[in-house]
Structures are given as C-alpha cells and as structure tokens.
Design a protein around this motif. Sequence first.
Motif, PDB file in Angstrom:
ATOM      1  N   ALA A 198       0.836  -1.206   0.000  1.00  0.00           N
ATOM      2  CA  ALA A 198       0.000   0.000   0.000  1.00  0.00           C
ATOM      3  C   ALA A 198       0.850   1.227   0.000  1.00  0.00           C
ATOM      4  CB  ALA A 198      -0.914  -0.023   1.221  1.00  0.00           C
ATOM      5  N   LYS A 218      -9.176   0.554  -9.492  1.00  0.00           N
ATOM      6  CA  LYS A 218      -9.704  -0.789  -9.674  1.00  0.00           C
ATOM      7  C   LYS A 218      -8.799  -1.826  -9.004  1.00  0.00           C
ATOM      8  CE  LYS A 218     -12.083   0.189 -14.023  1.00  0.00           C
ATOM      9  NZ  LYS A 218     -12.143  -0.090 -15.479  1.00  0.00           N
ATOM     10  N   GLU A 219      -7.558  -1.484  -8.822  1.00  0.00           N
ATOM     11  CA  GLU A 219      -6.617  -2.442  -8.222  1.00  0.00           C
ATOM     12  C   GLU A 219      -6.569  -2.342  -6.700  1.00  0.00           C
ATOM     13  OE1 GLU A 219      -2.928  -1.533 -10.066  1.00  0.00           O
ATOM     14  OE2 GLU A 219      -3.472  -2.440 -12.006  1.00  0.00           O
ATOM     15  N   GLN A 220      -7.344  -1.431  -6.124  1.00  0.00           N
ATOM     16  CA  GLN A 220      -7.340  -1.288  -4.666  1.00  0.00           C
ATOM     17  C   GLN A 220      -8.006  -2.518  -4.017  1.00  0.00           C
ATOM     18  OE1 GLN A 220      -5.784   1.197  -2.911  1.00  0.00           O
ATOM     19  NE2 GLN A 220      -5.038   1.773  -4.988  1.00  0.00           N
ATOM     20  N   ASP A 221      -7.452  -2.926  -2.854  1.00  0.00           N
ATOM     21  CA  ASP A 221      -7.998  -4.084  -2.130  1.00  0.00           C
ATOM     22  C   ASP A 221      -9.236  -3.708  -1.340  1.00  0.00           C
ATOM     23  OD1 ASP A 221      -5.957  -5.632  -3.141  1.00  0.00           O
ATOM     24  OD2 ASP A 221      -4.629  -5.188  -1.450  1.00  0.00           O
ATOM     25  N   LYS A 222      -9.182  -2.526  -0.747  1.00  0.00           N
ATOM     26  CA  LYS A 222     -10.327  -2.100   0.062  1.00  0.00           C
ATOM     27  C   LYS A 222     -11.384  -1.485  -0.852  1.00  0.00           C
ATOM     28  CE  LYS A 222      -7.747  -1.208   4.323  1.00  0.00           C
ATOM     29  NZ  LYS A 222      -7.410  -0.218   5.360  1.00  0.00           N
ATOM     30  N   GLU A 223     -12.599  -1.926  -0.626  1.00  0.00           N
ATOM     31  CA  GLU A 223     -13.710  -1.451  -1.452  1.00  0.00           C
ATOM     32  C   GLU A 223     -13.939   0.037  -1.237  1.00  0.00           C
ATOM     33  OE1 GLU A 223     -16.559  -1.762  -4.364  1.00  0.00           O
ATOM     34  OE2 GLU A 223     -15.061  -3.222  -3.714  1.00  0.00           O
ATOM     35  N   GLU A 263     -11.737   2.405  -0.423  1.00  0.00           N
ATOM     36  CA  GLU A 263     -10.722   3.193  -1.135  1.00  0.00           C
ATOM     37  C   GLU A 263     -10.962   3.129  -2.639  1.00  0.00           C
ATOM     38  OE1 GLU A 263      -6.933   1.755   0.005  1.00  0.00           O
ATOM     39  OE2 GLU A 263      -7.057   2.531   2.066  1.00  0.00           O
ATOM     40  N   LYS A 264     -11.379   1.955  -3.083  1.00  0.00           N
ATOM     41  CA  LYS A 264     -11.675   1.784  -4.495  1.00  0.00           C
ATOM     42  C   LYS A 264     -12.783   2.735  -4.929  1.00  0.00           C
ATOM     43  CE  LYS A 264     -13.212  -1.736  -7.792  1.00  0.00           C
ATOM     44  NZ  LYS A 264     -13.559  -3.167  -7.995  1.00  0.00           N
TER      45      LYS A 264
END
Length: 228
Positions: free
Chosen positions: A2, A66-71, A73-74
Amino acid sequence: AAAAAAVPLRVCHQEIVKFDLEIKAAVQDIRDCPGPLSALTELNGAVKEKFRHLRGRIQELEQMAKEQDKESEKQALLREVENHKKQMLSNQAAWRKANLACKIAIDNSEKDQLLQGRDMLRQRKTTKESLAESASNITESLMGISRMMSQQVQQSEETVQTLANSSRTILEANEEFKSMSGTIQLGRKLITKYNRRELTDKLLIFLALALFLATVLYILKKRLFPFL
C-alpha cells in the motif's frame, strides 16, 4: 504494498491537477488570442497535447482505483476519477467556446482590416484625384503666369521700342535745335549789323539834314540880309 502504491497515486493526482490548471490557462490564452489563425492553431495543438496527457493520467488513476484491495478506497478513487472526467469535459466545453469566440473575433478583425483596406484604397484614390486636380490647377496657374510674363515681355519690348523712338525723336529735335541755334546766331549777327547800319544811316541823314538846313539858312541870310 500500500505504501509503495501510494507514491505513484500521489504523483498521478499531482499531474492531473497540474494538467488541469495548464489546460485552463491555455483555454484563456485561446480566448484572448488576437490572431492570426496560425497562432490559434498552434495554441490548439498545445491544448490537445495537454488533454492527451490528462486523459492518460485519469486512466492510470482509474486503473489504480480498480486495483485497490479495500472497497471503500476503491469507490473513493472511482468517484475522484469521475470528478476528474467531469472537469475534463468541462474544460473541453470551455475549449470549444474559446475557439468559437476567438474565430469570431479573428473574422471580425479581418473584416475590419478589409474594410480599412478598402477605405485606405478609397482614400488613396481620392488623394490621387486631389493630387491630379492640384497638379492641373498648378499647371493652369503656371500657364497663366507664363502668358502674363509673355505679355509683360511684349509690353516691355513695346516700351523699349517707344523709348528708342522717343530717343531718336529727341536726338532729331536736338539736331534741329542746334541748326536753329546756328540760324538764330546768324540772325542775331545780321540784326546787330543792320542796327549798326541803321544808326549810321540815321547819323548821315541827320548830318545831311543839318547841312541842308545850314545851306538854306545861309541862302536866306544872303537874300534877306545882304548887308550882314
């Protein structure tokens, strides 16, 4: 991971903001462009290049979202991407309006220049006509002066001829006066001589008369007074 992804994400945000500001400044330059069309074309080329970079950074940001793990933050990044897209569309609309306003201004300027050119041509034509008229007037004035000078020269020649004739007449009169003066001198001498002769004649007549009277008196005396 991150922390590593945050660096390009922050850089991407900064570049999006930078290109957005540069596009707004370029659009203002287009709105204020006085022309000609070549200058406007050059400005539009620079704006297109900035839009291309801006669009690329927005796509990179969207890919990062789109590559973020947390929805959460996405979704936050996707909303930010949508805001940037809306801002880009707004800039594109402002760009089109600026181009339209600039082209209208350039067209009006060219029309004004064309009208001014026509006015200048008309003024030049009027000036040429005025110059031609002035030249014609000057020529007529010079011709009038030439005629006047010719008349003056002719009058001067006539005056000189008259003076010459008068001088000749005066010379002839002077010669006549000289001749008359000689005649008068001769007449004066003759008159003086005549006066002298007249005086002599009078004296002779007086003496003759005296002698005659003396003779008469003597005769009378002898006849009347013989004893004396």
